[in-house]
Design an enzyme around this catalytic site. Structure first.
Site, PDB file in Angstrom:
ATOM      1  N   THR A  83       0.957  -1.416   0.029  1.00  0.00           N
ATOM      2  CA  THR A  83      -0.152  -0.088  -0.109  1.00  0.00           C
ATOM      3  C   THR A  83       0.684   1.090   0.389  1.00  0.00           C
ATOM      4  O   THR A  83       0.764   2.124   1.244  1.00  0.00           O
ATOM      5  CB  THR A  83      -0.753  -0.157   1.317  1.00  0.00           C
ATOM      6  OG1 THR A  83       0.188  -0.159   2.189  1.00  0.00           O
ATOM      7  CG2 THR A  83      -2.068  -1.214   1.238  1.00  0.00           C
ATOM      8  N   THR A 118      -1.023  -2.835   5.544  1.00  0.00           N
ATOM      9  CA  THR A 118      -1.167  -1.130   6.084  1.00  0.00           C
ATOM     10  C   THR A 118      -2.893  -0.404   5.709  1.00  0.00           C
ATOM     11  O   THR A 118      -2.629   0.048   4.422  1.00  0.00           O
ATOM     12  CB  THR A 118       0.023  -0.355   6.517  1.00  0.00           C
ATOM     13  OG1 THR A 118       0.094  -1.155   7.173  1.00  0.00           O
ATOM     14  CG2 THR A 118      -0.318   0.703   7.493  1.00  0.00           C
ATOM     15  N   CYS A 258       7.578   1.840   5.705  1.00  0.00           N
ATOM     16  CA  CYS A 258       6.048   2.225   6.935  1.00  0.00           C
ATOM     17  C   CYS A 258       6.205   3.304   7.315  1.00  0.00           C
ATOM     18  O   CYS A 258       5.610   3.902   6.540  1.00  0.00           O
ATOM     19  CB  CYS A 258       6.286   1.500   7.585  1.00  0.00           C
ATOM     20  SG  CYS A 258       6.344  -0.715   7.047  1.00  0.00           S
ATOM     21  N   LYS A 261       5.081   6.348   4.526  1.00  0.00           N
ATOM     22  CA  LYS A 261       4.385   6.579   3.658  1.00  0.00           C
ATOM     23  C   LYS A 261       3.200   6.563   4.338  1.00  0.00           C
ATOM     24  O   LYS A 261       1.729   6.891   4.947  1.00  0.00           O
ATOM     25  CB  LYS A 261       4.149   5.479   2.796  1.00  0.00           C
ATOM     26  CG  LYS A 261       3.515   3.827   3.927  1.00  0.00           C
ATOM     27  CD  LYS A 261       3.843   2.762   2.559  1.00  0.00           C
ATOM     28  CE  LYS A 261       2.917   1.286   3.001  1.00  0.00           C
ATOM     29  NZ  LYS A 261       2.340   1.256   4.306  1.00  0.00           N
TER      30      LYS A 261
HETATM   31  N1  LIG Z   1       7.325  -4.075   5.711  1.00  0.00           N
HETATM   32  C1  LIG Z   1       7.432  -4.082   7.201  1.00  0.00           C
HETATM   33  O1  LIG Z   1       8.259  -3.833   7.142  1.00  0.00           O
HETATM   34  C2  LIG Z   1       6.340  -4.026   7.299  1.00  0.00           C
HETATM   35  C3  LIG Z   1       5.791  -3.882   8.393  1.00  0.00           C
HETATM   36  C4  LIG Z   1       4.401  -3.320   8.488  1.00  0.00           C
HETATM   37  C5  LIG Z   1       3.019  -3.488   7.645  1.00  0.00           C
HETATM   38  N2  LIG Z   1       3.582  -4.044   6.998  1.00  0.00           N
HETATM   39  C6  LIG Z   1       2.737  -3.706   5.822  1.00  0.00           C
HETATM   40  O2  LIG Z   1       2.581  -4.206   4.928  1.00  0.00           O
HETATM   41  C7  LIG Z   1       1.631  -4.021   3.650  1.00  0.00           C
HETATM   42  C8  LIG Z   1       2.655  -5.257   2.901  1.00  0.00           C
HETATM   43  O3  LIG Z   1       4.093  -4.776   2.940  1.00  0.00           O
HETATM   44  P1  LIG Z   1       5.446  -5.962   1.943  1.00  0.00           P
HETATM   45  O4  LIG Z   1       6.676  -4.778   2.875  1.00  0.00           O
HETATM   46  O5  LIG Z   1       5.310  -6.751   2.721  1.00  0.00           O
HETATM   47  O6  LIG Z   1       4.974  -5.384   1.036  1.00  0.00           O
HETATM   48  P2  LIG Z   1       5.580  -5.752  -0.167  1.00  0.00           P
HETATM   49  O7  LIG Z   1       5.918  -4.898  -1.501  1.00  0.00           O
HETATM   50  O8  LIG Z   1       7.434  -6.148   0.086  1.00  0.00           O
HETATM   51  O9  LIG Z   1       4.973  -7.140  -1.047  1.00  0.00           O
HETATM   52  C9  LIG Z   1       3.914  -7.223  -0.958  1.00  0.00           C
HETATM   53  C10 LIG Z   1       3.755  -7.814  -2.265  1.00  0.00           C
HETATM   54  O10 LIG Z   1       2.367  -8.345  -2.907  1.00  0.00           O
HETATM   55  C11 LIG Z   1       1.997  -9.026  -4.365  1.00  0.00           C
HETATM   56  N3  LIG Z   1       0.911  -9.001  -4.482  1.00  0.00           N
HETATM   57  C12 LIG Z   1       0.814  -7.281  -5.234  1.00  0.00           C
HETATM   58  N4  LIG Z   1      -0.623  -7.150  -5.603  1.00  0.00           N
HETATM   59  C13 LIG Z   1      -1.005  -8.719  -5.605  1.00  0.00           C
HETATM   60  C14 LIG Z   1      -2.373  -9.536  -6.228  1.00  0.00           C
HETATM   61  N5  LIG Z   1      -3.418  -9.005  -6.830  1.00  0.00           N
HETATM   62  N6  LIG Z   1      -2.111 -10.675  -6.015  1.00  0.00           N
HETATM   63  C15 LIG Z   1      -0.601 -11.883  -5.812  1.00  0.00           C
HETATM   64  N7  LIG Z   1      -0.058 -10.645  -4.846  1.00  0.00           N
HETATM   65  C16 LIG Z   1      -0.172  -9.374  -5.198  1.00  0.00           C
HETATM   66  C17 LIG Z   1       3.184  -7.663  -4.717  1.00  0.00           C
HETATM   67  O11 LIG Z   1       3.861  -9.045  -6.175  1.00  0.00           O
HETATM   68  C18 LIG Z   1       4.744  -7.769  -3.919  1.00  0.00           C
HETATM   69  O12 LIG Z   1       4.928  -9.179  -4.079  1.00  0.00           O
HETATM   70  C19 LIG Z   1       1.575  -2.849   3.578  1.00  0.00           C
HETATM   71  O13 LIG Z   1       0.147  -2.587   3.508  1.00  0.00           O
HETATM   72  C20 LIG Z   1       2.852  -2.562   4.393  1.00  0.00           C
HETATM   73  O14 LIG Z   1       2.520  -1.246   5.432  1.00  0.00           O
HETATM   74  C21 LIG Z   1       4.764  -3.325   5.992  1.00  0.00           C
END
Ligand SMILES: NC(=O)c1ccc[n+]([C@@H]2O[C@H](COP(=O)([O-])OP(=O)(O)OC[C@H]3O[C@@H](n4cnc5c(N)ncnc54)[C@H](O)[C@@H]3O)[C@@H](O)[C@H]2O)c1
Length: 428
Positions: A83, A118, A258, A261
């Site tokens: 996101t 998120t 995080c 954004k």
């Molecule tokens: N990275 C962190 O430390 C962290 C910590 C807490 C919360 N978050 C939140 O968790 C969420 C994910 O973060 P992240 O860092 O894992 O993201 P990321 O970008 O590493 O991973 C997201 C994955 O989703 C896949 N994706 C997107 N659309 C898709 C679909 N339609 N079908 C299948 N797969 C799809 C993408 O290819 C990607 O591999 C975000 O909202 C982020 O804010 C992240």
């Protein structure tokens, strides 16, 4: 319990592996074919300590490229897609809504759709409406369950959380959530709230942490002017139990996927609901200013006509991750290149990701190679490896023994004894 996790990123992969390890039957789905191929060959596409081992150990964890009718048999569909920020600062929910559209065809009676990504306040309500429009079932529930793990420590954080926040409407689904987490945490770690409160808790938590970082950074600037030591000041502040010691380390400013954004998104939510978040607006401005100021601090120390070889140690947004999103290095390195400096770089795990974003630098294989003949070394990330460096060897190989340490990893007295010109953050 049968669970489908959508998104094989930092959050999705770690969640899927930990749920599989807790005995659930988990499929992790991603539409990125390259990632999926790697996972199917038992290679993890991101660097996260312990994740490769955890995935290899849990043979029941499966990976799939497509959201298909296979997910219809899952009690839980957990969405962990990205996101990111739109230019406006609002959260870009394109990935999320595309994913919701796809899963809505396969919702079964009693499915729990858990939003782990998120998302801004009200998103779960929107997701519910979208699924209602498409699905023939109306006895599903959309549940908010934001994630608080930290990259680099993600597995530990997932299985040892301070709390697990669950926002739901239908009390009767609490039992399923308790079962989902039963082999991971004791029930008293589960905090049940409304969906909107749960969505806001995630944003407010990250904003509070970022605020502390900006606060201590500004105090560090003041320390430099008045000759105080920010480490002592932070310790003195943190010993007050009302404040606590965490997130009081001065440094180059925050980055990562995080904080920037999420704070921008919360500011936008505040605007949308006519409830301005003025404190957070200054956090964003202060952080950008800080990142911009790093290159100036370095350039002020150099005679760049004669001294233009600068080595950078660490480019990821923090240690123990390969994540480059919003890393301070992405501001600092281009600024230094623009000023005419030759930059060599070493990062223990970040080169693959970073080299897609940082060009016109020379990549080296170790800190010693970076130091060789350099006029200045800049530490941007506090990898353990840098803390264990042979400083004498470093000193001998540098042309000018000048170190600017933006993570305060060395003791200024020892550095002085060794003969370095040593600058750090907020320590006089
Ligand atoms: N990275 C962190 O430390 C962290 C910590 C807490 C919360 N978050 C939140 O968790 C969420 C994910 O973060 P992240 O860092 O894992 O993201 P990321 O970008 O590493 O991973 C997201 C994955 O989703 C896949 N994706 C997107 N659309 C898709 C679909 N339609 N079908 C299948 N797969 C799809 C993408 O290819 C990607 O591999 C975000 O909202 C982020 O804010 C992240």
């Amino acid at each position: 319990m049968k669970i489908s996790v959508i998104g094989c990123g930092y959050v999705g992969l770690v969640s899927a592996a930990c749920f599989a390890d807790a005995g659930h039957d988990v499929t992790c789905i991603d539409n990125d074919a390259e990632k999926l191929n790697m996972l199917k060959e038992n290679q993890v596409p991101i660097f996260e300590p312990g994740l490769q081992e955890l995935i290899s150990k849990n043979k029941s964890l499966e990976f799939s490229l497509n959201i298909s009718e296979d997910i219809a048999s899952s009690k839980i569909i957990m969405i962990a897609v990205g996101t990111p920020s739109l230019d406006s600062g609002e959260a870009d929910l394109t990935q999320l809504y595309r994913c919701v559209e796809e899963i809505s065809h396969f919702i079964s009676s009693g499915t729990l759709v858990i939003i782990k990504s998120t998302v801004p306040v009200g998103t779960c309500d929107e997701v519910e409406k979208l699924i209602n429009d498409k699905s023939e079932h109306n006895d599903f529930e959309v549940i908010s369950n934001p994630e608080f793990l930290r990259e680099g420590n993600a597995i530990h954080d997932f299985v040892n959380p301070d709390r697990i926040v669950i926002g739901l409407n239908d009390e009767s689904n609490k039992e399923s959530i308790i079962e989902l987490y039963s082999n991971i945490v004791s029930e008293d770690k589960l905090l049940f709230t409304s969906r909107r409160s749960s969505e806001l808790i995630k944003y407010a938590s990250n904003s509070m942490l970022a605020m502390r970082i900006i606060f201590i950074n500004e105090i560090a600037d003041l320390c430099e002017k008045i000759g105080a030591d920010v480490s002592d000041v932070a310790k003195g502040i943190g010993l007050d139990k009302r404040i606590g010691p965490y997130f009081l380390e001065a440094g180059p400013g925050f980055g990562g996927s995080c904080f920037p954004k999420d704070i921008k998104a919360l500011i936008e939510t505040g605007k949308n609901f006519d409830s301005p978040q003025t404190l957070l607006e200054s956090v964003i401005v202060g952080n950008e200013k800080r990142k911009k100021n790093i290159s100036k601090k370095i350039l002020d120390l150099l005679d760049i006509k004669k001294e233009n070889n600068v080595g950078i140690l660490g480019v990821t947004f923090k240690a123990e991750t390969d994540d480059m999103r919003e890393a301070p290095s992405l501001t600092v390195i281009p600024d230094l290149i623009k000023a005419g400096l030759n930059i060599s770089v070493y990062d223990p795990e970040g080169q693959n990701e970073a080299s897609k974003l940082i060009t016109d630098v020379e990549w080296k294989k170790s800190a010693y190679e970076v130091a060789d003949n350099s006029n200045c070394l800049v530490i941007l990330t506090d990898w353990q490896e840098f803390k264990e460096i042979d400083l004498k060897k470093l000193y001998d190989s540098m042309q000018r023994p000048l170190i600017y340490d933006f993570r305060n990893i060395y003791d200024p007295d020892i550095m002085k004894e060794l003969g370095f010109e040593y600058f750090s953050v907020g320590r006089g």
